[in-house]
Design a protein around this motif. Sequence first.
Motif, mmCIF file in Angstrom:
data_model
loop_
_atom_site.group_PDB
_atom_site.id
_atom_site.type_symbol
_atom_site.label_atom_id
_atom_site.label_comp_id
_atom_site.label_asym_id
_atom_site.label_seq_id
_atom_site.Cartn_x
_atom_site.Cartn_y
_atom_site.Cartn_z
ATOM 1 N N SER A 52 41.924 8.594 -11.657
ATOM 2 C CA SER A 52 42.982 8.610 -10.647
ATOM 3 C C SER A 52 43.664 7.265 -10.474
ATOM 4 N N ASN A 53 44.846 7.343 -9.865
ATOM 5 C CA ASN A 53 45.593 6.189 -9.397
ATOM 6 C C ASN A 53 46.014 6.484 -7.963
ATOM 7 N N CYS A 107 50.057 8.620 -16.642
ATOM 8 C CA CYS A 107 48.892 9.287 -16.069
ATOM 9 C C CYS A 107 48.795 10.743 -16.522
ATOM 10 N N GLU A 108 49.919 11.415 -16.643
ATOM 11 C CA GLU A 108 49.897 12.790 -17.149
ATOM 12 C C GLU A 108 49.317 12.820 -18.562
ATOM 13 N N GLU A 109 49.730 11.872 -19.382
ATOM 14 C CA GLU A 109 49.224 11.797 -20.757
ATOM 15 C C GLU A 109 47.723 11.527 -20.793
ATOM 16 N N LEU A 110 47.246 10.669 -19.890
ATOM 17 C CA LEU A 110 45.858 10.221 -19.914
ATOM 18 C C LEU A 110 44.926 11.080 -19.064
ATOM 19 N N GLY A 111 45.482 11.992 -18.281
ATOM 20 C CA GLY A 111 44.651 12.871 -17.472
ATOM 21 C C GLY A 111 44.277 12.328 -16.113
ATOM 22 N N LEU A 112 45.017 11.337 -15.616
ATOM 23 C CA LEU A 112 44.770 10.807 -14.283
ATOM 24 C C LEU A 112 45.669 11.503 -13.276
ATOM 25 N N GLY A 113 45.145 11.738 -12.069
ATOM 26 C CA GLY A 113 45.945 12.298 -10.992
ATOM 27 C C GLY A 113 46.303 11.230 -9.982
ATOM 28 N N GLN A 114 47.373 11.470 -9.237
ATOM 29 C CA GLN A 114 47.792 10.550 -8.182
ATOM 30 C C GLN A 114 47.226 11.004 -6.834
ATOM 31 N N ILE A 115 46.666 10.053 -6.095
ATOM 32 C CA ILE A 115 46.275 10.259 -4.697
ATOM 33 C C ILE A 115 47.216 9.372 -3.902
ATOM 34 N N VAL A 116 48.272 9.923 -3.343
ATOM 35 C CA VAL A 116 49.373 9.080 -2.869
ATOM 36 C C VAL A 116 49.211 8.714 -1.394
ATOM 37 N N TRP A 117 49.595 7.484 -1.084
ATOM 38 C CA TRP A 117 49.548 7.033 0.306
ATOM 39 C C TRP A 117 50.954 6.830 0.847
ATOM 40 N N SER A 118 51.046 6.858 2.159
ATOM 41 C CA SER A 118 52.310 6.705 2.886
ATOM 42 C C SER A 118 53.348 7.753 2.501
ATOM 43 N N PRO A 119 52.980 9.046 2.465
ATOM 44 C CA PRO A 119 53.968 10.071 2.107
ATOM 45 C C PRO A 119 55.075 10.231 3.143
ATOM 46 N N ILE A 120 54.846 9.767 4.385
ATOM 47 C CA ILE A 120 55.915 9.836 5.384
ATOM 48 C C ILE A 120 56.509 8.451 5.658
ATOM 49 N N ALA A 121 56.314 7.531 4.677
ATOM 50 C CA ALA A 121 56.935 6.196 4.741
ATOM 51 C C ALA A 121 56.644 5.499 6.071
ATOM 52 N N GLN A 122 55.343 5.384 6.354
ATOM 53 C CA GLN A 122 54.885 4.713 7.574
ATOM 54 C C GLN A 122 55.402 5.368 8.858
ATOM 55 N N GLY A 123 55.825 6.604 8.757
ATOM 56 C CA GLY A 123 56.319 7.321 9.929
ATOM 57 C C GLY A 123 57.825 7.450 10.000
ATOM 58 N N VAL A 124 58.535 6.735 9.132
ATOM 59 C CA VAL A 124 60.007 6.798 9.159
ATOM 60 C C VAL A 124 60.498 8.206 8.864
ATOM 61 N N LEU A 125 59.816 8.912 7.959
ATOM 62 C CA LEU A 125 60.276 10.247 7.575
ATOM 63 C C LEU A 125 59.958 11.321 8.612
ATOM 64 N N THR A 126 59.343 10.928 9.718
ATOM 65 C CA THR A 126 59.203 11.881 10.829
ATOM 66 C C THR A 126 60.520 12.051 11.578
ATOM 67 N N GLY A 127 61.440 11.102 11.396
ATOM 68 C CA GLY A 127 62.730 11.151 12.086
ATOM 69 C C GLY A 127 62.717 10.565 13.478
ATOM 70 N N LYS A 128 61.576 10.009 13.905
ATOM 71 C CA LYS A 128 61.507 9.498 15.285
ATOM 72 C C LYS A 128 62.220 8.158 15.472
ATOM 73 N N TYR A 129 62.501 7.470 14.377
ATOM 74 C CA TYR A 129 63.239 6.210 14.474
ATOM 75 C C TYR A 129 64.723 6.495 14.233
ATOM 76 N N SER A 149 47.613 14.882 -6.982
ATOM 77 C CA SER A 149 46.452 15.700 -6.652
ATOM 78 C C SER A 149 46.251 15.822 -5.158
ATOM 79 N N SER A 150 46.598 14.760 -4.401
ATOM 80 C CA SER A 150 46.393 14.793 -2.957
ATOM 81 C C SER A 150 47.319 13.795 -2.293
ATOM 82 N N ALA A 151 47.702 14.100 -1.069
ATOM 83 C CA ALA A 151 48.512 13.193 -0.245
ATOM 84 C C ALA A 151 47.650 12.728 0.916
ATOM 85 N N ILE A 152 47.570 11.415 1.100
ATOM 86 C CA ILE A 152 46.762 10.859 2.179
ATOM 87 C C ILE A 152 47.583 10.803 3.461
ATOM 88 N N ILE A 153 47.026 11.339 4.508
ATOM 89 C CA ILE A 153 47.641 11.217 5.823
ATOM 90 C C ILE A 153 46.744 10.355 6.709
#
Length: 334
Positions: free
Chosen positions: A175-176, A195-217, A280-284
């Motif tokens: 993973s990365n 990573c697709e070629e090598l068989g690694l999956g992404q475990i991604v952080w900050s999918p809501i851009a530190q909260g900006v993508l909630t629209g509250k700002y 593979s997963s999104a971290i919240i």
Amino acid sequence: MEIRNLGASGLKISAISYGNWLTHGSQVEEDAATACVHRALEEGITTFDTADVYANTAAESVLGRALAGERREGLEIFTKVFWPTGPGGHNDHGLSRKHILEAIDGSLTRLGTDHVDLYQAHRFDHETPLEETMLAFADVVRAGKALYIGVSEWRAEEIRAAAELARELHVPLVSNQPQYSMLWRVIEDEVVPTCEELGLGQIVWSPIAQGVLTGKYRPGQAPPAGSRATDDKGGADMIGRWMRDDVLERVQLLAPIAADLGLSMAQLAVAWVLQNPNVSSAIIGASRPDQVSDNVKAAGVRLEADVLAAIDEAVGPVVTRDPALTKSPPRPAT
């Protein structure tokens, strides 16, 4: 909860994982942190991500206590090593053999477990030979202290070199863990194809851009009281890059897209990263249990091509894509 394989490995993890960066041991009290972890479990999250550097080791301890008594075989616990911890001595950081082998024991003690499911190199270390780092990780795996290994915020060429050594050492590099969101897409051109070629999956952080993508700002308005943008313990620094009116104006264009789908803007943002087949997963993260319950509703959502195109049109002009922005601390000048 949707369950996905981590890359090409046999390890199955929850599509939404719970992370405690910037919260446990610092921004929220332990009772609130424990409540969030328990809500995550109730919502079907089985994957928990932390790091020894979070709150200078306190976050691992908080997570370990919150998970105490849970069936260990039903959890996937991830942590990381690289950044300075403790007194910050000259061997208290990086990916040297000494630091890795000492750091894993500290992490296991704090987490209250005899192994982690995934042990990750938190950044690439320009001061240590990669062969030394990978051999140390291999020894951690062979000692049964970690089941799999991964990296975080490594560039494509660094991942490829590590994968070659991992094959030679017969250890599972799977993973990365990069930053990834509608606004931050620097992994798409180089890291994801590699990573697709090598068989690694992404475990991604900050999918809501530190909260900006909630629209509250909102553009032209002060951040809401108590929000991450007002936090002086690190949150305000991290979110600062997004707090421009041109970005906030574009984010507001996502509101009708989310409404048409019956989603909150946060759910739309998390669902968007999960559309990438290499993710593979999104971290919240959360400071309140209701935030966990809101975000997990993104699991299993499928966004049609016209929706993805509308999102691209809304935020396209403010998206960051440069692969060179994935980088680790530079080698010190000699």
